[in-house]
Design a protein around this motif. Structure first.
Motif, PDB file in Angstrom:
ATOM      1  N   ARG A 186      -8.415  -5.127  -7.441  1.00 23.05           N
ATOM      2  CA  ARG A 186      -8.600  -6.479  -6.900  1.00 23.05           C
ATOM      3  C   ARG A 186      -7.350  -7.346  -6.972  1.00 23.05           C
ATOM      4  O   ARG A 186      -7.419  -8.519  -7.328  1.00 23.05           O
ATOM      5  N   ALA A 187      -6.207  -6.728  -6.650  1.00 26.11           N
ATOM      6  CA  ALA A 187      -4.960  -7.503  -6.666  1.00 26.11           C
ATOM      7  C   ALA A 187      -4.343  -7.595  -5.282  1.00 26.11           C
ATOM      8  O   ALA A 187      -3.175  -7.947  -5.126  1.00 26.11           O
ATOM      9  N   GLY A 188      -5.122  -7.261  -4.254  1.00 31.18           N
ATOM     10  CA  GLY A 188      -4.612  -7.345  -2.878  1.00 31.18           C
ATOM     11  C   GLY A 188      -4.385  -5.964  -2.282  1.00 31.18           C
ATOM     12  O   GLY A 188      -4.314  -4.962  -2.995  1.00 31.18           O
ATOM     13  N   TYR A 189      -4.301  -5.942  -0.954  1.00 30.92           N
ATOM     14  CA  TYR A 189      -4.087  -4.672  -0.246  1.00 30.92           C
ATOM     15  C   TYR A 189      -2.632  -4.231  -0.369  1.00 30.92           C
ATOM     16  O   TYR A 189      -1.745  -5.028  -0.685  1.00 30.92           O
ATOM     17  N   ALA A 190      -2.393  -2.944  -0.087  1.00 29.73           N
ATOM     18  CA  ALA A 190      -1.049  -2.355  -0.218  1.00 29.73           C
ATOM     19  C   ALA A 190      -0.272  -2.588   1.072  1.00 29.73           C
ATOM     20  O   ALA A 190      -0.220  -1.724   1.954  1.00 29.73           O
ATOM     21  N   HIS A 191       0.337  -3.747   1.188  1.00 30.00           N
ATOM     22  CA  HIS A 191       0.965  -4.137   2.456  1.00 30.00           C
ATOM     23  C   HIS A 191       2.081  -3.209   2.906  1.00 30.00           C
ATOM     24  O   HIS A 191       2.201  -2.913   4.098  1.00 30.00           O
ATOM     25  N   ALA A 192       2.907  -2.747   1.985  1.00 28.69           N
ATOM     26  CA  ALA A 192       4.046  -1.911   2.390  1.00 28.69           C
ATOM     27  C   ALA A 192       3.559  -0.604   3.013  1.00 28.69           C
ATOM     28  O   ALA A 192       4.082  -0.143   4.034  1.00 28.69           O
ATOM     29  N   LEU A 193       2.528  -0.027   2.393  1.00 23.60           N
ATOM     30  CA  LEU A 193       1.966   1.217   2.935  1.00 23.60           C
ATOM     31  C   LEU A 193       1.362   0.985   4.314  1.00 23.60           C
ATOM     32  O   LEU A 193       1.519   1.799   5.228  1.00 23.60           O
ATOM     33  N   LEU A 194       0.653  -0.138   4.449  1.00 29.88           N
ATOM     34  CA  LEU A 194      -0.006  -0.440   5.727  1.00 29.88           C
ATOM     35  C   LEU A 194       1.018  -0.719   6.818  1.00 29.88           C
ATOM     36  O   LEU A 194       0.866  -0.251   7.954  1.00 29.88           O
ATOM     37  N   ASP A 195       2.076  -1.453   6.479  1.00 33.12           N
ATOM     38  CA  ASP A 195       3.117  -1.739   7.472  1.00 33.12           C
ATOM     39  C   ASP A 195       3.771  -0.462   7.952  1.00 33.12           C
ATOM     40  O   ASP A 195       4.015  -0.280   9.146  1.00 33.12           O
ATOM     41  N   ALA A 196       4.070   0.425   7.025  1.00 33.99           N
ATOM     42  CA  ALA A 196       4.734   1.678   7.401  1.00 33.99           C
ATOM     43  C   ALA A 196       3.813   2.527   8.271  1.00 33.99           C
ATOM     44  O   ALA A 196       4.239   3.138   9.250  1.00 33.99           O
ATOM     45  N   THR A 197       2.509   2.534   7.923  1.00 32.14           N
ATOM     46  CA  THR A 197       1.549   3.302   8.708  1.00 32.14           C
ATOM     47  C   THR A 197       1.395   2.712  10.103  1.00 32.14           C
ATOM     48  O   THR A 197       1.365   3.431  11.103  1.00 32.14           O
ATOM     49  N   ALA A 200       3.911   3.738  12.443  1.00 33.56           N
ATOM     50  CA  ALA A 200       3.890   5.158  12.806  1.00 33.56           C
ATOM     51  C   ALA A 200       2.807   5.496  13.828  1.00 33.56           C
ATOM     52  O   ALA A 200       2.804   6.587  14.386  1.00 33.56           O
ATOM     53  N   THR A 201       1.879   4.574  14.082  1.00 33.34           N
ATOM     54  CA  THR A 201       0.776   4.902  14.994  1.00 33.34           C
ATOM     55  C   THR A 201       0.227   3.654  15.682  1.00 33.34           C
ATOM     56  O   THR A 201       0.267   2.560  15.113  1.00 33.34           O
ATOM     57  N   ASP A 202      -0.316   3.844  16.898  1.00 35.31           N
ATOM     58  CA  ASP A 202      -1.022   2.767  17.599  1.00 35.31           C
ATOM     59  C   ASP A 202      -2.529   2.867  17.410  1.00 35.31           C
ATOM     60  O   ASP A 202      -3.282   2.106  18.015  1.00 35.31           O
ATOM     61  N   LEU A 203      -2.993   3.802  16.613  1.00 39.43           N
ATOM     62  CA  LEU A 203      -4.437   3.931  16.394  1.00 39.43           C
ATOM     63  C   LEU A 203      -4.978   2.717  15.639  1.00 39.43           C
ATOM     64  O   LEU A 203      -4.246   2.083  14.877  1.00 39.43           O
ATOM     65  N   PRO A 204      -6.276   2.412  15.821  1.00 39.47           N
ATOM     66  CA  PRO A 204      -6.884   1.407  14.951  1.00 39.47           C
ATOM     67  C   PRO A 204      -6.657   1.789  13.487  1.00 39.47           C
ATOM     68  O   PRO A 204      -6.775   2.966  13.121  1.00 39.47           O
ATOM     69  N   LEU A 205      -6.300   0.786  12.693  1.00 36.21           N
ATOM     70  CA  LEU A 205      -5.951   1.028  11.292  1.00 36.21           C
ATOM     71  C   LEU A 205      -6.798   0.129  10.389  1.00 36.21           C
ATOM     72  O   LEU A 205      -6.883  -1.079  10.609  1.00 36.21           O
ATOM     73  N   VAL A 206      -7.419   0.754   9.407  1.00 37.36           N
ATOM     74  CA  VAL A 206      -8.290   0.040   8.474  1.00 37.36           C
ATOM     75  C   VAL A 206      -7.624   0.031   7.103  1.00 37.36           C
ATOM     76  O   VAL A 206      -7.279   1.098   6.567  1.00 37.36           O
ATOM     77  N   ALA A 207      -7.451  -1.160   6.544  1.00 38.50           N
ATOM     78  CA  ALA A 207      -6.883  -1.302   5.196  1.00 38.50           C
ATOM     79  C   ALA A 207      -7.992  -1.084   4.171  1.00 38.50           C
ATOM     80  O   ALA A 207      -9.088  -1.622   4.302  1.00 38.50           O
ATOM     81  N   SER A 208      -7.695  -0.303   3.148  1.00 39.18           N
ATOM     82  CA  SER A 208      -8.681  -0.048   2.098  1.00 39.18           C
ATOM     83  C   SER A 208      -8.013  -0.036   0.737  1.00 39.18           C
ATOM     84  O   SER A 208      -6.930   0.535   0.566  1.00 39.18           O
ATOM     85  N   GLY A 209      -8.685  -0.673  -0.220  1.00 35.11           N
ATOM     86  CA  GLY A 209      -8.188  -0.634  -1.592  1.00 35.11           C
ATOM     87  C   GLY A 209      -7.459  -1.890  -1.997  1.00 35.11           C
ATOM     88  O   GLY A 209      -6.350  -2.127  -1.524  1.00 35.11           O
ATOM     89  N   GLY A 210      -8.096  -2.723  -2.828  1.00 31.82           N
ATOM     90  CA  GLY A 210      -7.371  -3.837  -3.414  1.00 31.82           C
ATOM     91  C   GLY A 210      -7.948  -5.222  -3.218  1.00 31.82           C
ATOM     92  O   GLY A 210      -7.485  -6.172  -3.832  1.00 31.82           O
TER      93      GLY A 210
END
Lengths: 258, 197
Positions: A186-197, A200-210
């Protein structure tokens, strides 16, 4: 305009909803259908049911609860965990799920993604990716296999961004990126991982964890080009009500379905 | 008139949700892949989850393509079922039922492909009975990578990268690219409108 989605994730073990911290120490949080109905009424855009025991125990998802949920819900839902073949996916989709999500079985046999997309269409095929990353491991993010049971979790040997590109190419229709270290903390989503992902793709992306506070949802939608945010414990504990969260996000100018 | 609703069940997809959605608005819908049952229904829904080529193959194998072409009662294609109403789909390069003129094409890659999530409509013919009490503020659940052109049959368009046909009608043939059975209250209204036709 397409709305950003809020997705409660219900971890299912032996037919009930459970929640653990970092995938450990599960405790029962409630009945599947009762929780599903409550979230739909509260404004959830979609639900994910993650059968946390089917995958590591190499069992099939029990479709009886999938059918019960499908009868109750008038919003879409996805089933994750324990889907290792086209036949497994067919059973779950025929029982009323809108999408299936594959994770470890796709790591073991990447052509599963192609097979599912060819049979059901890409729109049904979600690929879940678990990453165990430190904030400072830039560029060295490895995908974790079998994270449903910590004692079986292992480094898949795959690089996150290479795997994202591969599943996109193979016909995935959506990616759920789960940051294991953030999960339940519960300290927030992993922004760096999500930005990099995202890059890398135009697919719909769901953030999970945090997710732990309404600001975490606003931050991930404002700073990362994610299509949806998934959370479990903050919703199950009733600390964040989806209806209130949506009003907060709308007030911050984020497009959500009221 | 009593509604005798029939859901065309060919190809092992998700019909339970649609049956339940009908039941919630007081319509007892039956599943069948028997062409004779289709001819006997007052309202027919053609659902579809999967890929177009496979779904058309399943309809043809049971003679359902002919039964659907001969139908004169209200027909509603849902999602892939709507796409199958057209002459051709680029998904698998397959000919459809040809009940609506035009083609189904892949949606643009940007901003995201496929189109997945809740979106609103831009009504083109807001006074059509299928759109009764449905407007620009209603949200519907879409999940698709292909779509029909926004053309003369469009009752309401939606936009994702480009405008496409979200609700269509020509004569007795209707379609929704979104899933009314997964679109909460707005979806219920649309299904009720269809059964009132």
């Amino acid at each position: 305009m397409l709305a950003r989605r809020l997705i409660p994730c219900l971890d299912v073990a032996d037919g009930v909803v459970v929640k653990g911290v970092r995938f450990r120490d599960h405790r029962v949080v409630g009945d599947i259908v009762e929780l599903a109905r409550r979230y739909a009424a509260d404004g959830a855009d979609e639900l994910v049911f993650y059968d946390i025991t089917a995958s590591p125990e190499r069992r099939r998802v029990d479709v009886a609860w999938v059918e019960r949920v499908a009868r109750e819900l008038d919003i879409p839902f996805c089933v994750a965990g324990g889907i290792r073949s086209v036949a497994d996916a067919e059973a779950v989709l025929a029982a009323g799920a809108d999408k299936v999500s594959v994770n470890s079985p796709a790591l073991a046999r990447p052509a599963l993604v192609d097979d599912l997309a060819a049979r059901f269409g890409s729109q049904c095929v979600v690929v879940g990716i678990d990453v165990d990353a430190q904030a400072d491991d830039h560029g060295a993010w490895r995908v974790v296999a079998d994270s449903g049971k910590p004692e079986q979790a292992s480094d898949s040997g795959r690089d996150l961004l290479a795997w994202v590109r591969e599943v996109d190419h193979r016909g995935a229709g959506e990616i759920v990126l789960n940051a294991i270290r953030n999960d339940g903390v519960r300290a927030g989503y992993a922004h760096a991982l999500l930005d990099a992902t995202r890059a890398a793709t135009d697919l719909p992306l769901v953030a999970s964890g945090g997710a732990g506070a309404v600001e975490h949802f606003a931050n991930v939608f404002e700073h990362c080009a994610v299509d949806a945010a998934l959370a479990a414990s903050v919703f199950h504990a009733g600390e964040i009500r989806i209806g209130e969260l949506k009003r907060y996000l709308a007030a911050r100018g984020i497009v959500v379905r009221p | 008139m009593n509604v005798r609703a029939l859901i065309v069940a060919a190809g092992g997809a998700n019909y339970g949700s649609l049956c339940e959605a009908c039941r919630r608005i007081g319509v007892d819908a039956h599943l069948s892949d028997d062409p004779a049952r289709i001819a006997d229904a007052t309202h027919v829904i053609l659902p579809g989850v999967g890929a177009a080529a496979q779904a058309m193959g399943a309809l043809r194998a049971r003679g359902l393509d002919r039964a659907l072409r001969e139908l004169r009662r209200p027909l509603l294609g849902v999602c892939l079922g709507m796409q199958l109403l057209y002459e051709h789909s680029a998904e698998g390069d397959v000919d459809g039922l040809g009940l609506l003129r035009g083609r189904v094409r892949r949606l643009p890659a940007a901003p995201r492909w496929p189109h997945m999530g809740w979106n609103t409509l831009a009504p083109r013919m807001a006074d059509h009975p299928l759109l009764r009490d449905i407007g620009r503020d209603d949200w519907f659940y879409f999940v698709h990578g292909y779509a029909a052109d926004d053309d003369g049959a469009t009752l309401a368009a939606a936009e994702h990268g480009a405008p496409f046909a979200a609700v269509v009608a020509r004569g007795h043939v209707h379609g929704t690219q979104f899933h009314p059975e997964k679109s909460a209250a707005a979806g219920r209204r649309l299904l009720a409108n269809f059964f009132a036709l």
